[in-house]
Structure formats: structure tokens, C-alpha cells
Design a protein around this motif. Structure first.
Motif, PDB file in Angstrom:
ATOM      1  N   SER A   1      25.461  35.520  13.314  1.00  0.00           N
ATOM      2  CA  SER A   1      25.088  36.324  12.156  1.00  0.00           C
ATOM      3  C   SER A   1      25.844  35.885  10.905  1.00  0.00           C
ATOM      4  CB  SER A   1      25.385  37.810  12.417  1.00  0.00           C
ATOM      5  OG  SER A   1      26.791  38.025  12.436  1.00  0.00           O
ATOM      6  N   ALA A   2      25.268  36.220   9.761  1.00  0.00           N
ATOM      7  CA  ALA A   2      25.927  35.926   8.487  1.00  0.00           C
ATOM      8  C   ALA A   2      27.232  36.716   8.354  1.00  0.00           C
ATOM      9  CB  ALA A   2      24.989  36.252   7.325  1.00  0.00           C
ATOM     10  N   ASP A   3      27.270  37.955   8.878  1.00  0.00           N
ATOM     11  CA  ASP A   3      28.497  38.753   8.815  1.00  0.00           C
ATOM     12  C   ASP A   3      29.630  38.060   9.566  1.00  0.00           C
ATOM     13  OD1 ASP A   3      27.280  40.721   7.310  1.00  0.00           O
ATOM     14  OD2 ASP A   3      26.912  42.050   9.025  1.00  0.00           O
ATOM     15  N   HIS A   4      29.337  37.577  10.765  1.00  0.00           N
ATOM     16  CA  HIS A   4      30.348  36.864  11.547  1.00  0.00           C
ATOM     17  C   HIS A   4      30.813  35.620  10.794  1.00  0.00           C
ATOM     18  CE1 HIS A   4      31.983  34.117  14.570  1.00  0.00           C
ATOM     19  NE2 HIS A   4      32.327  35.210  15.245  1.00  0.00           N
TER      20      HIS A   4
ATOM     21  N   ALA B   1      34.600  35.097   9.596  1.00  0.00           N
ATOM     22  CA  ALA B   1      35.330  33.961  10.155  1.00  0.00           C
ATOM     23  C   ALA B   1      35.817  33.040   9.042  1.00  0.00           C
ATOM     24  CB  ALA B   1      34.452  33.206  11.149  1.00  0.00           C
ATOM     25  N   THR B   2      34.970  32.795   8.065  1.00  0.00           N
ATOM     26  CA  THR B   2      35.370  31.959   6.935  1.00  0.00           C
ATOM     27  C   THR B   2      36.524  32.607   6.181  1.00  0.00           C
ATOM     28  OG1 THR B   2      33.132  31.063   6.708  1.00  0.00           O
ATOM     29  CG2 THR B   2      34.579  30.871   4.784  1.00  0.00           C
ATOM     30  N   SER B   3      36.426  33.917   5.932  1.00  0.00           N
ATOM     31  CA  SER B   3      37.480  34.630   5.210  1.00  0.00           C
ATOM     32  C   SER B   3      38.800  34.615   5.962  1.00  0.00           C
ATOM     33  CB  SER B   3      37.068  36.088   4.958  1.00  0.00           C
ATOM     34  OG  SER B   3      35.960  36.137   4.105  1.00  0.00           O
ATOM     35  N   LEU B   4      38.743  34.760   7.275  1.00  0.00           N
ATOM     36  CA  LEU B   4      39.974  34.807   8.060  1.00  0.00           C
ATOM     37  C   LEU B   4      40.578  33.434   8.319  1.00  0.00           C
ATOM     38  CD1 LEU B   4      39.171  37.458  10.797  1.00  0.00           C
ATOM     39  CD2 LEU B   4      40.880  37.616   8.978  1.00  0.00           C
ATOM     40  N   TYR B   5      39.753  32.457   8.670  1.00  0.00           N
ATOM     41  CA  TYR B   5      40.273  31.205   9.192  1.00  0.00           C
ATOM     42  C   TYR B   5      40.313  30.034   8.211  1.00  0.00           C
ATOM     43  CZ  TYR B   5      39.508  33.552  13.657  1.00  0.00           C
ATOM     44  OH  TYR B   5      39.535  34.443  14.698  1.00  0.00           O
TER      45      TYR B   5
ATOM     46  N   ALA C   1      38.686  41.078  16.528  1.00  0.00           N
ATOM     47  CA  ALA C   1      37.641  42.007  16.087  1.00  0.00           C
ATOM     48  C   ALA C   1      36.334  41.277  15.778  1.00  0.00           C
ATOM     49  CB  ALA C   1      38.106  42.784  14.860  1.00  0.00           C
ATOM     50  N   LEU C   2      36.411  39.979  15.525  1.00  0.00           N
ATOM     51  CA  LEU C   2      35.190  39.206  15.286  1.00  0.00           C
ATOM     52  C   LEU C   2      34.267  39.198  16.502  1.00  0.00           C
ATOM     53  CD1 LEU C   2      36.362  36.034  13.355  1.00  0.00           C
ATOM     54  CD2 LEU C   2      34.761  37.760  12.578  1.00  0.00           C
ATOM     55  N   ASP C   3      34.829  39.438  17.669  1.00  0.00           N
ATOM     56  CA  ASP C   3      34.026  39.444  18.898  1.00  0.00           C
ATOM     57  C   ASP C   3      32.967  40.532  18.884  1.00  0.00           C
ATOM     58  OD1 ASP C   3      35.566  37.342  19.757  1.00  0.00           O
ATOM     59  OD2 ASP C   3      36.860  38.586  21.024  1.00  0.00           O
TER      60      ASP C   3
END
Length: 158
Positions: A72-75, A79-83, A64-66
Motif C-alpha cells: 500500500s501507499a501508506d506502508h 517506511a520511507t519516512s522511518l528508514y 508497527a509497519l506490520d
């Protein structure tokens, strides 16, 4: 797809390992792809517990990150939260894993642990917090059912 079902107790052994319940190991193996870790364990965003995913389900979900601009800051936040705190893990021959200290601290895991199946994922809890969560979920589900029933009655009365 095989689902993670039920609540299972386990203990942290003298070396700090926990045994993944055999039904969960079977589900993970069924979903495993060659060359992938058996599972991904990460902190829950919503609760003081850990989430366990098959690697294939985790990477499909994280696709869903795609949808976000990679610059962007949202990405970056997602990404930081997930990985950043996600760990690929494999079981030893007895079905045990060693959890990183940060994950154990997040979930308050010490001697005993509870595994809760949630369908496509499972959670690892401190047993006291797990029981509180199960009671909370049942209570909220009953309330939701009562609200839905009242809404249905209201609509049919019109």
C-alpha cells in the motif's frame, strides 16, 4: 529499560564529530544487542532536530509497519519516512559519532549542540532551538494542567 534523561551540551569538533553524553552512551550500551549498531539517528518528524534511538527500540517501534499492507501507499510512505533518513551509528573509543551532512542540515547543527533526553529516545538540537522547545513544552504542559484542573472541577461540580 534505561531512560535518556537530562539536557547535555556538546560541541562539533574539527572533524565534524559530536560526543554522545556519557549517560546516553551507557543507556545505549545497556540496550544494545550483539551485532546491532549502538544507535539509530534520524530526523524528527515534528521538530528541526534529530532523534536518537537504541537500535532495539527503533526496530521494535518500527514493527508497527506490520499492520499495513506491504504493497500500500501508506506502508510505502511510512517506511520511507522511518528508514530512508535513518542511520545506524556506532561511537568511536571517545564516544564520538560522525553525523551525515543531511542530518546536520535538518537540525541546523554547527558548532554547539544540545542533547535532550525524552525517556526512550533522545534528541539532538541546535542549542537556541532546544531552549525554545523546552520553554514551549513547559508552557503547553502548564496550559494542559490548567485545562485538566478546570475539567475536574467542572465534573465534580455536577
Amino acid at each position: 529499560m534505561t531512560m535518556f534523561l537530562g539536557t547535555h551540551a556538546s560541541r562539533v569538533d574539527a572533524k565534524g564529530r559530536i560526543s554522545i553524553p556519557s549517560p546516553f552512551r551507557a543507556a545505549l550500551r545497556e540496550q544494545a544487542r550483539p551485532g546491532e549498531a549502538l544507535m539509530i539517528i534520524r530526523p524528527s518528524h515534528l521538530h528541526d532536530c534529530l532523534e536518537g534511538w537504541s537500535a532495539s527500540a527503533f526496530f521494535a517501534f518500527s514493527g508497527a509497519l506490520d499492520e499495513y499492507d506491504p504493497f500500500s501507499a501508506d506502508h510505502d510512505d511510512l517506511a520511507t519516512s522511518l528508514y530512508a533518513d535513518a542511520y545506524p551509528l556506532d561511537c568511536d573509543k571517545e564516544g564520538r559519532v560522525s553525523l551525515p551532512k543531511a542530518l546536520k542540515e535538518h537540525a541546523g547543527l554547527e558548532d554547539d549542540v544540545s542533547f535532550m533526553g525524552l525517556g526512550r529516545v533522545f534528541q539532538i538540537w541546535n542549542p537556541t532551538l532546544a531552549e525554545e522547545r523546552r520553554k514551549q513544552a513547559r508552557s503547553r504542559t502548564r496550559e494542559l494542567g490548567h485545562r485538566k484542573h478546570a475539567e475536574t472541577k467542572e465534573r465534580t461540580a455536577l
